[in-house]
Design a protein around this motif. Structure first.
Motif, PDB file in Angstrom:
ATOM      1  N   GLY A 125       9.305  10.609   9.657  1.00  0.00           N
ATOM      2  CA  GLY A 125      10.315  11.377   8.767  1.00  0.00           C
ATOM      3  C   GLY A 125       9.779  11.422   7.316  1.00  0.00           C
ATOM      4  N   LEU A 126       8.608  10.778   6.980  1.00  0.00           N
ATOM      5  CA  LEU A 126       8.050  11.224   5.604  1.00  0.00           C
ATOM      6  C   LEU A 126       6.917  11.645   5.607  1.00  0.00           C
ATOM      7  CD1 LEU A 126       8.930   7.645   3.930  1.00  0.00           C
ATOM      8  CD2 LEU A 126      10.181   9.775   3.931  1.00  0.00           C
ATOM      9  N   ASP A 127       6.293  12.292   4.595  1.00  0.00           N
ATOM     10  CA  ASP A 127       5.184  12.770   4.542  1.00  0.00           C
ATOM     11  C   ASP A 127       3.980  11.881   5.067  1.00  0.00           C
ATOM     12  OD1 ASP A 127       6.174  15.438   4.065  1.00  0.00           O
ATOM     13  OD2 ASP A 127       5.701  15.117   1.791  1.00  0.00           O
ATOM     14  N   PRO A 128       2.944  12.364   5.435  1.00  0.00           N
ATOM     15  CA  PRO A 128       1.445  11.723   5.838  1.00  0.00           C
ATOM     16  C   PRO A 128       0.988  11.170   4.223  1.00  0.00           C
ATOM     17  CG  PRO A 128       1.416  13.740   7.089  1.00  0.00           C
ATOM     18  CD  PRO A 128       2.566  13.611   5.986  1.00  0.00           C
ATOM     19  N   PHE A 129       0.575  10.027   4.283  1.00  0.00           N
ATOM     20  CA  PHE A 129       0.187   9.250   3.015  1.00  0.00           C
ATOM     21  C   PHE A 129       1.289   9.102   1.772  1.00  0.00           C
ATOM     22  CE2 PHE A 129      -3.460  10.898   5.099  1.00  0.00           C
ATOM     23  CZ  PHE A 129      -4.199   9.866   5.550  1.00  0.00           C
ATOM     24  N   GLY A 130       2.696   9.249   2.287  1.00  0.00           N
ATOM     25  CA  GLY A 130       3.768   9.290   1.516  1.00  0.00           C
ATOM     26  C   GLY A 130       4.232   8.075   1.156  1.00  0.00           C
ATOM     27  N   VAL A 131       3.655   6.904   1.692  1.00  0.00           N
ATOM     28  CA  VAL A 131       4.430   5.520   1.300  1.00  0.00           C
ATOM     29  C   VAL A 131       2.824   4.842   1.074  1.00  0.00           C
ATOM     30  CG1 VAL A 131       5.518   3.603   2.173  1.00  0.00           C
ATOM     31  CG2 VAL A 131       6.394   5.815   2.876  1.00  0.00           C
ATOM     32  N   VAL A 132       2.804   3.848   0.044  1.00  0.00           N
ATOM     33  CA  VAL A 132       1.950   3.159  -0.313  1.00  0.00           C
ATOM     34  C   VAL A 132       2.322   1.759  -0.643  1.00  0.00           C
ATOM     35  CG1 VAL A 132       1.750   3.852  -2.520  1.00  0.00           C
ATOM     36  CG2 VAL A 132      -0.050   3.005  -1.554  1.00  0.00           C
ATOM     37  N   ALA A 133       1.639   0.756  -0.094  1.00  0.00           N
ATOM     38  CA  ALA A 133       1.976  -0.819  -0.762  1.00  0.00           C
ATOM     39  C   ALA A 133       0.750  -0.990  -1.665  1.00  0.00           C
ATOM     40  CB  ALA A 133       2.118  -1.585   0.696  1.00  0.00           C
ATOM     41  N   ASP A 134       0.924  -1.163  -2.776  1.00  0.00           N
ATOM     42  CA  ASP A 134      -0.142  -1.593  -3.549  1.00  0.00           C
ATOM     43  C   ASP A 134      -0.679  -3.005  -3.526  1.00  0.00           C
ATOM     44  OD1 ASP A 134       1.731  -2.480  -5.384  1.00  0.00           O
ATOM     45  OD2 ASP A 134       1.451  -1.389  -6.797  1.00  0.00           O
ATOM     46  N   VAL A 135      -1.683  -3.637  -4.177  1.00  0.00           N
ATOM     47  CA  VAL A 135      -2.118  -4.704  -4.176  1.00  0.00           C
ATOM     48  C   VAL A 135      -0.980  -5.892  -4.587  1.00  0.00           C
ATOM     49  CG1 VAL A 135      -3.804  -6.539  -5.125  1.00  0.00           C
ATOM     50  CG2 VAL A 135      -4.238  -4.141  -4.253  1.00  0.00           C
ATOM     51  N   ALA A 136      -0.220  -5.380  -5.611  1.00  0.00           N
ATOM     52  CA  ALA A 136       0.950  -6.222  -6.036  1.00  0.00           C
ATOM     53  C   ALA A 136       2.079  -6.746  -5.054  1.00  0.00           C
ATOM     54  CB  ALA A 136       1.458  -5.604  -7.354  1.00  0.00           C
ATOM     55  N   GLY A 137       2.050  -5.637  -4.108  1.00  0.00           N
ATOM     56  CA  GLY A 137       3.147  -5.827  -3.208  1.00  0.00           C
ATOM     57  C   GLY A 137       2.776  -6.385  -1.857  1.00  0.00           C
ATOM     58  N   MET A 138       1.373  -6.902  -1.938  1.00  0.00           N
ATOM     59  CA  MET A 138       0.777  -7.383  -0.583  1.00  0.00           C
ATOM     60  C   MET A 138       1.021  -8.802  -0.497  1.00  0.00           C
ATOM     61  SD  MET A 138      -0.942  -4.576   0.771  1.00  0.00           S
ATOM     62  CE  MET A 138      -2.506  -4.951   1.346  1.00  0.00           C
ATOM     63  N   HIS A 139       0.844  -9.608   0.657  1.00  0.00           N
ATOM     64  CA  HIS A 139       1.079 -10.679   1.136  1.00  0.00           C
ATOM     65  C   HIS A 139      -0.270 -11.716   0.528  1.00  0.00           C
ATOM     66  CE1 HIS A 139       3.604  -9.526   4.770  1.00  0.00           C
ATOM     67  NE2 HIS A 139       4.277  -9.727   3.662  1.00  0.00           N
ATOM     68  N   LYS A 140       0.106 -12.809  -0.065  1.00  0.00           N
ATOM     69  CA  LYS A 140      -0.919 -13.627  -0.279  1.00  0.00           C
ATOM     70  C   LYS A 140      -1.262 -14.831   0.355  1.00  0.00           C
ATOM     71  CE  LYS A 140      -0.961 -11.415  -4.623  1.00  0.00           C
ATOM     72  NZ  LYS A 140      -0.377 -10.305  -4.536  1.00  0.00           N
ATOM     73  N   ASP A 141      -2.467 -15.242   0.281  1.00  0.00           N
ATOM     74  CA  ASP A 141      -2.826 -16.435   1.281  1.00  0.00           C
ATOM     75  C   ASP A 141      -1.938 -17.534   0.485  1.00  0.00           C
ATOM     76  OD1 ASP A 141      -4.619 -19.242   1.539  1.00  0.00           O
ATOM     77  OD2 ASP A 141      -5.414 -17.790   2.862  1.00  0.00           O
ATOM     78  N   ALA A 142      -1.479 -18.435   1.495  1.00  0.00           N
ATOM     79  CA  ALA A 142      -0.796 -19.631   1.170  1.00  0.00           C
ATOM     80  C   ALA A 142      -1.347 -20.602   0.231  1.00  0.00           C
ATOM     81  CB  ALA A 142       0.022 -20.367   2.284  1.00  0.00           C
ATOM     82  N   ALA A 143      -2.691 -20.761   0.428  1.00  0.00           N
ATOM     83  CA  ALA A 143      -3.321 -21.745  -0.261  1.00  0.00           C
ATOM     84  C   ALA A 143      -3.913 -21.340  -1.470  1.00  0.00           C
ATOM     85  CB  ALA A 143      -4.610 -22.235   0.789  1.00  0.00           C
ATOM     86  N   ASP A 144      -4.316 -20.071  -1.522  1.00  0.00           N
ATOM     87  CA  ASP A 144      -4.916 -19.508  -2.763  1.00  0.00           C
ATOM     88  C   ASP A 144      -4.296 -17.984  -2.995  1.00  0.00           C
ATOM     89  OD1 ASP A 144      -6.350 -18.409  -4.967  1.00  0.00           O
ATOM     90  OD2 ASP A 144      -8.157 -18.645  -3.938  1.00  0.00           O
ATOM     91  N   GLN A 164       9.838   1.702  -5.570  1.00  0.00           N
ATOM     92  CA  GLN A 164       9.719   2.670  -6.317  1.00  0.00           C
ATOM     93  C   GLN A 164       9.850   4.028  -5.393  1.00  0.00           C
ATOM     94  OE1 GLN A 164       6.402   3.143  -8.831  1.00  0.00           O
ATOM     95  NE2 GLN A 164       7.422   4.365 -10.517  1.00  0.00           N
ATOM     96  N   HIS A 165      10.725   5.047  -5.996  1.00  0.00           N
ATOM     97  CA  HIS A 165      10.827   6.268  -5.197  1.00  0.00           C
ATOM     98  C   HIS A 165      10.509   7.283  -6.336  1.00  0.00           C
ATOM     99  CE1 HIS A 165      12.589  10.057  -3.961  1.00  0.00           C
ATOM    100  NE2 HIS A 165      11.880   9.621  -2.889  1.00  0.00           N
ATOM    101  N   MET A 166       9.305   8.221  -6.028  1.00  0.00           N
ATOM    102  CA  MET A 166       9.137   9.169  -7.384  1.00  0.00           C
ATOM    103  C   MET A 166       9.756  10.644  -6.861  1.00  0.00           C
ATOM    104  SD  MET A 166       5.414   7.558  -7.464  1.00  0.00           S
ATOM    105  CE  MET A 166       5.846   6.308  -6.007  1.00  0.00           C
ATOM    106  N   GLU A 167      10.571  10.790  -7.557  1.00  0.00           N
ATOM    107  CA  GLU A 167      11.437  11.948  -7.400  1.00  0.00           C
ATOM    108  C   GLU A 167      10.727  13.345  -7.474  1.00  0.00           C
ATOM    109  OE1 GLU A 167      14.449  12.634  -6.432  1.00  0.00           O
ATOM    110  OE2 GLU A 167      15.333  10.056  -6.513  1.00  0.00           O
ATOM    111  N   ASN A 168       9.803  13.443  -8.363  1.00  0.00           N
ATOM    112  CA  ASN A 168       8.957  14.520  -8.415  1.00  0.00           C
ATOM    113  C   ASN A 168       8.187  14.719  -7.354  1.00  0.00           C
ATOM    114  OD1 ASN A 168       7.420  12.288  -9.036  1.00  0.00           O
ATOM    115  ND2 ASN A 168       5.756  13.359 -10.346  1.00  0.00           N
ATOM    116  N   ASN A 169       7.573  13.993  -6.503  1.00  0.00           N
ATOM    117  CA  ASN A 169       6.657  14.108  -5.426  1.00  0.00           C
ATOM    118  C   ASN A 169       7.288  13.664  -4.113  1.00  0.00           C
ATOM    119  OD1 ASN A 169       5.994  11.622  -5.700  1.00  0.00           O
ATOM    120  ND2 ASN A 169       3.893  11.982  -6.651  1.00  0.00           N
ATOM    121  N   GLY A 170       8.122  12.797  -4.067  1.00  0.00           N
ATOM    122  CA  GLY A 170       8.710  12.017  -2.886  1.00  0.00           C
ATOM    123  C   GLY A 170       7.942  10.905  -2.396  1.00  0.00           C
ATOM    124  N   LYS A 171       7.054  10.301  -3.132  1.00  0.00           N
ATOM    125  CA  LYS A 171       6.031   9.338  -2.745  1.00  0.00           C
ATOM    126  C   LYS A 171       6.991   7.931  -2.850  1.00  0.00           C
ATOM    127  CE  LYS A 171       2.629  11.755  -2.220  1.00  0.00           C
ATOM    128  NZ  LYS A 171       1.990  11.994  -0.996  1.00  0.00           N
TER     129      LYS A 171
END
Length: 70
Positions: A19-38, A57-64
């Protein structure tokens, strides 16, 4: 929000969500899982892998949408 990894980039991943545009959803590095030991080690999902996340975050101007993986 649930979807499938469609592309991996240096700054994060693009997630295909029905239901969303291709490449319309991004998980940046800050939102990724981290290794439990490091927590400096980021665990990158692979193309085709199913992922879930919460909208930070939802960007109203471009729907991303930016998510953090859960």
């Amino acid at each position: 929000m649930a979807g499938t990894v469609e592309r991996v980039a240096g700054f994060g991943i693009f997630v295909a969500v029905e239901g969303l545009d291709p490449f319309g959803v991004v998980a940046d590095v800050a939102g990724m899982h981290k290794d439990a030991a490091d927590d400096a080690v980021v665990i990158w999902p692979e193309v085709g892998e199913s992922v879930t996340g919460v909208v930070v975050q939802h960007m109203e101007n471009n729907g991303k949408v930016k998510i953090h993986l859960t």
